[in-house]
Design a protein around this motif. Structure first.
Motif, PDB file in Angstrom:
ATOM      1  N   HIS A 224      -2.105  -6.684  -4.190  1.00 53.33           N
ATOM      2  CA  HIS A 224      -1.614  -5.532  -4.929  1.00 53.33           C
ATOM      3  C   HIS A 224      -0.102  -5.653  -5.078  1.00 53.33           C
ATOM      4  CE1 HIS A 224      -1.407  -4.668  -0.647  1.00 53.33           C
ATOM      5  NE2 HIS A 224      -0.384  -3.865  -0.913  1.00 53.33           N
ATOM      6  N   SER A 225       0.494  -4.756  -5.830  1.00 54.01           N
ATOM      7  CA  SER A 225       1.924  -4.857  -6.121  1.00 54.01           C
ATOM      8  C   SER A 225       2.791  -4.517  -4.917  1.00 54.01           C
ATOM      9  CB  SER A 225       2.284  -3.949  -7.289  1.00 54.01           C
ATOM     10  OG  SER A 225       3.675  -3.991  -7.554  1.00 54.01           O
ATOM     11  N   ASN A 226       2.563  -3.340  -4.312  1.00 54.87           N
ATOM     12  CA  ASN A 226       3.405  -2.922  -3.194  1.00 54.87           C
ATOM     13  C   ASN A 226       2.592  -2.028  -2.262  1.00 54.87           C
ATOM     14  OD1 ASN A 226       5.452  -1.161  -1.686  1.00 54.87           O
ATOM     15  ND2 ASN A 226       6.811  -2.587  -2.728  1.00 54.87           N
TER      16      ASN A 226
ATOM     17  N   PRO B  11      11.039  -2.735  -5.700  1.00 58.10           N
ATOM     18  CA  PRO B  11      10.952  -1.912  -6.926  1.00 58.10           C
ATOM     19  C   PRO B  11       9.821  -0.893  -6.967  1.00 58.10           C
ATOM     20  CG  PRO B  11      11.532  -4.158  -7.488  1.00 58.10           C
ATOM     21  CD  PRO B  11      11.261  -4.156  -6.011  1.00 58.10           C
ATOM     22  N   ASN B  12       8.632  -1.250  -6.443  1.00 57.20           N
ATOM     23  CA  ASN B  12       7.489  -0.339  -6.530  1.00 57.20           C
ATOM     24  C   ASN B  12       7.153   0.324  -5.207  1.00 57.20           C
ATOM     25  OD1 ASN B  12       6.564  -0.539  -9.356  1.00 57.20           O
ATOM     26  ND2 ASN B  12       6.256  -2.703  -8.858  1.00 57.20           N
ATOM     27  N   SER B  13       8.134   0.415  -4.305  1.00 59.91           N
ATOM     28  CA  SER B  13       7.847   0.966  -2.983  1.00 59.91           C
ATOM     29  C   SER B  13       7.767   2.487  -2.981  1.00 59.91           C
ATOM     30  CB  SER B  13       8.898   0.497  -1.972  1.00 59.91           C
ATOM     31  OG  SER B  13      10.194   0.927  -2.360  1.00 59.91           O
ATOM     32  N   ASN B  14       8.385   3.160  -3.948  1.00 58.62           N
ATOM     33  CA  ASN B  14       8.368   4.628  -3.990  1.00 58.62           C
ATOM     34  C   ASN B  14       8.163   5.142  -5.405  1.00 58.62           C
ATOM     35  OD1 ASN B  14      10.557   3.902  -1.639  1.00 58.62           O
ATOM     36  ND2 ASN B  14       9.310   5.671  -1.088  1.00 58.62           N
TER      37      ASN B  14
ATOM     38  N   GLN C  52       2.382  -8.133  -3.094  1.00 57.95           N
ATOM     39  CA  GLN C  52       3.135  -9.141  -3.837  1.00 57.95           C
ATOM     40  C   GLN C  52       4.644  -9.024  -3.612  1.00 57.95           C
ATOM     41  OE1 GLN C  52       1.290  -8.434  -7.790  1.00 57.95           O
ATOM     42  NE2 GLN C  52       0.900 -10.624  -7.801  1.00 57.95           N
ATOM     43  N   GLU C  53       5.157  -7.809  -3.685  1.00 55.37           N
ATOM     44  CA  GLU C  53       6.605  -7.649  -3.512  1.00 55.37           C
ATOM     45  C   GLU C  53       7.027  -7.955  -2.079  1.00 55.37           C
ATOM     46  OE1 GLU C  53       7.668  -4.502  -7.082  1.00 55.37           O
ATOM     47  OE2 GLU C  53       7.644  -3.766  -5.032  1.00 55.37           O
ATOM     48  N   GLY C  54       6.179  -7.626  -1.120  1.00 48.97           N
ATOM     49  CA  GLY C  54       6.470  -7.987   0.260  1.00 48.97           C
ATOM     50  C   GLY C  54       6.441  -9.486   0.470  1.00 48.97           C
TER      51      GLY C  54
END
Length: 398
Positions: A233-235, A266-269, A360-362
């Motif tokens: 997933h993204s974040n 970027p997509n954390s919050n 993914q961002e992690g």
């Protein structure tokens, strides 16, 4: 009518052969994979040109031509068949056309859809065109790792680094082999959409191909040597999810982990405003939530998630957060709620996606901090092994 019956028998036989090959190759390394292109579109016309290598063109089992780029072809849907035109010359009308590449590993075709109009794409190796439900069905018969390279760019983007590309490549290969029978009854293995894996053909970033080659043949298996469900997933918003909390089925490897690497990405919050009356009406009408009860109403208006929860719960009523996310089109189930003013509530969300498996961002952040792709995979997936798929069939036979 007789020709149509023969053709249907031919397709049925081909389907049976494909089915048997795919079933027998589940734990046997497969060289190529059949991926349907433009699955979501009704293709009526396309230009085909040879970008590299030499191709033979076979139509309804007959040799039509051989070209190293001298010829370009236009395919048009006409009367439940495919009209093939080269230049000003109509070559013929067929039901089944194959562009077969020579032994050049760099062989590739350029496809430009005319109707509907789309930008050109480059596809490696062999292409098959046939008729399916009043459209031209396009299948890329491609080596697994050439496919994996295309998926890696489509799913991971470009301008990242090698270790992250390696992570995405191993997961793409694992998914492909675990789901190789997903569309077998439709005459191909996988589609090019999110239903399977996004695939747009040859990657533009050459470093992706390098990463795929560096992980050649590697897949992820669980403690029973089964290919894992390579979810990502993204974040994660700081914590990934357990598989049973999202899909209802427990796995040994999709376990919740605290994920500090995803924070401040970027997509954390995210935030979302909603009218109080709409929020309470949704809970009452869709889930039978007792919004008139002061205690239950207070929980709904001041819902908190310091760690991931599965339900919003009060007075023996459980509201699955995965349905809230789906119905309200939220970025994740990992959110808290507070009253914003007299008539609104504020959703304060964390993360983007279902929260299962790799963030993914992690993973991008880990790779930039010097973690190897093996370390990243073992961080997000528990009780796993990274193994060469050629050895997988050997261990399975033991």
């Amino acid at each position: 009518m007789r020709l149509k019956k023969i053709y249907k028998r031919f397709l049925f036989l081909e389907l049976i052969i494909l089915w048997s090959l795919l079933c027998s190759s589940f734990f046997i390394p497969t060289e190529t994979i059949m991926v349907r292109m433009y699955t979501h579109l009704k293709v009526l016309s396309a230009n085909i040109s040879i970008n590299a290598g030499t191709y033979k063109v076979i139509a309804d089992g007959n040799f039509i031509s051989e070209s190293a780029g001298e010829l370009a072809y236009k395919l048009n849907y006409k009367n439940d068949s495919i009209e093939v035109v080269s230049g000003d010359k109509k070559i013929g009308t067929y039901r089944y056309i194959k562009f077969i590449a020579d032994n050049n590993p760099a062989a590739e075709l350029k496809i430009k859809l005319i109707n509907p109009d789309r930008k050109p794409r480059i596809y490696p190796q062999n292409m098959i065109f046939s008729i399916f439900e009043s459209t031209i069905k396009i299948i890329n018969d491609v080596e697994v790792d050439r496919y994996v390279a295309g998926v890696t760019e489509a799913e991971a983007g470009s301008r990242s680094n090698q270790e992250f590309y390696k992570v995405q490549a191993v997961l793409a290969r694992t998914f492909a082999l675990a789901h190789i029978n997903k569309h077998v009854l439709e005459g191909f293995s996988l589609c090019d959409q999110v239903h399977c894996q996004v695939y747009y053909g040859k990657p533009r970033d050459g470093s992706i191909t390098t990463a795929v080659e560096a992980t050649k043949g590697q897949v992820v298996v669980d403690d029973g040597l089964n290919l894992i469900i390579a979810a990502f997933h993204s974040n994660s918003g700081g914590q990934t999810a357990n598989s049973e909390d999202v899909w209802g089925a427990k796995t040994s490897y999709l376990r919740s982990v605290n994920d500090s690497f995803s924070i401040k990405m970027p997509n954390s919050n995210w935030q979302r405003k909603m009218l109080t009356e709409d929020w309470l009406a949704y809970l009452r009408l869709k889930h039978g939530y007792p919004t008139t009860d002061p205690f239950a109403r207070d929980i709904a208006m001041n819902f908190k998630q310091d760690e991931r929860k599965i339900f919003l719960e009060a007075c023996n009523v459980k509201v699955p957060l995965k349905f809230v996310r789906q119905d309200l089109q939220l970025k994740s189930t990992f959110f808290s709620i507070k009253p914003l003013n007299n008539d609104s509530v504020l959703f304060m969300g964390r993360g983007y996606g279902h929260g299962l498996g790799m963030c993914q961002e992690g993973a991008m952040r880990m790779s930039k901090q010097g973690y190897s792709y093996e370390q990243i995979l073992h961080f997000y997936y528990k009780n796993i092994q990274i193994i060469d798929m050629k050895k997988l069939s050997f261990f399975k036979d033991e």
